[in-house]
Write a protein that holds these residues in place. Sequence first.
Motif, mmCIF file in Angstrom:
data_model
loop_
_atom_site.group_PDB
_atom_site.id
_atom_site.type_symbol
_atom_site.label_atom_id
_atom_site.label_comp_id
_atom_site.label_asym_id
_atom_site.label_seq_id
_atom_site.Cartn_x
_atom_site.Cartn_y
_atom_site.Cartn_z
ATOM 1 N N UNK A 36 0.822 -1.211 0.000
ATOM 2 C CA UNK A 36 0.000 0.000 0.000
ATOM 3 C C UNK A 36 0.857 1.263 0.000
ATOM 4 N N UNK A 37 1.908 1.273 0.814
ATOM 5 C CA UNK A 37 2.801 2.439 0.876
ATOM 6 C C UNK A 37 3.531 2.609 -0.454
ATOM 7 N N UNK A 38 4.026 1.510 -1.015
ATOM 8 C CA UNK A 38 4.729 1.587 -2.302
ATOM 9 C C UNK A 38 3.794 2.093 -3.396
ATOM 10 N N UNK A 39 2.565 1.614 -3.401
ATOM 11 C CA UNK A 39 1.590 2.073 -4.389
ATOM 12 C C UNK A 39 1.286 3.550 -4.237
ATOM 13 N N UNK A 40 1.153 4.014 -3.001
ATOM 14 C CA UNK A 40 0.876 5.434 -2.760
ATOM 15 C C UNK A 40 2.049 6.295 -3.233
ATOM 16 N N UNK A 41 3.271 5.850 -2.981
ATOM 17 C CA UNK A 41 4.451 6.605 -3.429
ATOM 18 C C UNK A 41 4.537 6.652 -4.952
ATOM 19 N N UNK A 42 4.268 5.523 -5.606
ATOM 20 C CA UNK A 42 4.293 5.500 -7.069
ATOM 21 C C UNK A 42 3.201 6.389 -7.661
ATOM 22 N N UNK A 43 2.033 6.356 -7.065
ATOM 23 C CA UNK A 43 0.936 7.201 -7.531
ATOM 24 C C UNK A 43 1.286 8.676 -7.383
ATOM 25 N N UNK A 44 1.865 9.027 -6.259
ATOM 26 C CA UNK A 44 2.267 10.423 -6.020
ATOM 27 C C UNK A 44 3.325 10.864 -7.032
ATOM 28 N N UNK A 45 4.325 10.011 -7.264
ATOM 29 C CA UNK A 45 5.391 10.348 -8.200
ATOM 30 C C UNK A 45 4.848 10.496 -9.621
ATOM 31 N N UNK A 46 3.934 9.613 -10.013
ATOM 32 C CA UNK A 46 3.356 9.673 -11.357
ATOM 33 C C UNK A 46 2.537 10.941 -11.540
ATOM 34 N N UNK A 47 1.723 11.271 -10.556
ATOM 35 C CA UNK A 47 0.903 12.484 -10.654
ATOM 36 C C UNK A 47 1.781 13.737 -10.689
ATOM 37 N N UNK A 48 2.849 13.728 -9.894
ATOM 38 C CA UNK A 48 3.755 14.880 -9.860
ATOM 39 C C UNK A 48 4.441 15.046 -11.216
ATOM 40 N N UNK A 49 4.858 13.933 -11.823
ATOM 41 C CA UNK A 49 5.528 13.987 -13.121
ATOM 42 C C UNK A 49 4.564 14.455 -14.206
ATOM 43 N N UNK A 50 3.325 13.958 -14.186
ATOM 44 C CA UNK A 50 2.334 14.385 -15.181
ATOM 45 C C UNK A 50 2.035 15.873 -15.062
ATOM 46 N N UNK A 51 1.940 16.339 -13.814
ATOM 47 C CA UNK A 51 1.674 17.751 -13.579
ATOM 48 C C UNK A 51 2.822 18.607 -14.132
ATOM 49 N N UNK A 52 4.056 18.164 -13.911
ATOM 50 C CA UNK A 52 5.219 18.912 -14.386
ATOM 51 C C UNK A 52 5.264 18.942 -15.909
ATOM 52 N N UNK A 53 4.929 17.839 -16.563
ATOM 53 C CA UNK A 53 4.933 17.771 -18.023
ATOM 54 C C UNK A 53 3.852 18.651 -18.604
ATOM 55 N N UNK A 54 2.663 18.653 -17.985
ATOM 56 C CA UNK A 54 1.563 19.467 -18.512
ATOM 57 C C UNK A 54 1.834 20.969 -18.326
ATOM 58 N N UNK A 55 2.538 21.342 -17.285
ATOM 59 C CA UNK A 55 2.881 22.753 -17.077
ATOM 60 C C UNK A 55 3.890 23.208 -18.123
ATOM 61 N N UNK A 56 4.869 22.362 -18.471
ATOM 62 C CA UNK A 56 5.876 22.712 -19.483
ATOM 63 C C UNK A 56 5.230 22.835 -20.853
ATOM 64 N N UNK A 57 4.194 22.047 -21.151
ATOM 65 C CA UNK A 57 3.548 22.061 -22.458
ATOM 66 C C UNK A 57 2.762 23.345 -22.698
ATOM 67 N N UNK A 58 2.357 24.019 -21.656
ATOM 68 C CA UNK A 58 1.537 25.221 -21.810
ATOM 69 C C UNK A 58 2.324 26.412 -22.194
#
Length: 58
Positions: A36-58
């Motif tokens: 559960x902890x590993x899944x939460x960390x992976x989910x957080x990292x993925x969302x953070x990376x997607x957010x960073x990519x979408x901000x650069x695209x704008x």
Amino acid sequence: MYKVPGSGVAVGTGVGSLAVTGADVTWWITAGVVLLVAGALLLHATRKRRRAVSVKAE
């Protein structure tokens, strides 16, 4: 399915039956918490990376 004499609980029907048989569930609980902890960390990292990519695209 095997029933423990005098218990009325069939072996193989869940955590209650594991307790009746004396099986150690500590490892299963620990593994579940770790997953559960590993899944939460992976989910957080993925969302953070997607957010960073979408901000650069704008």
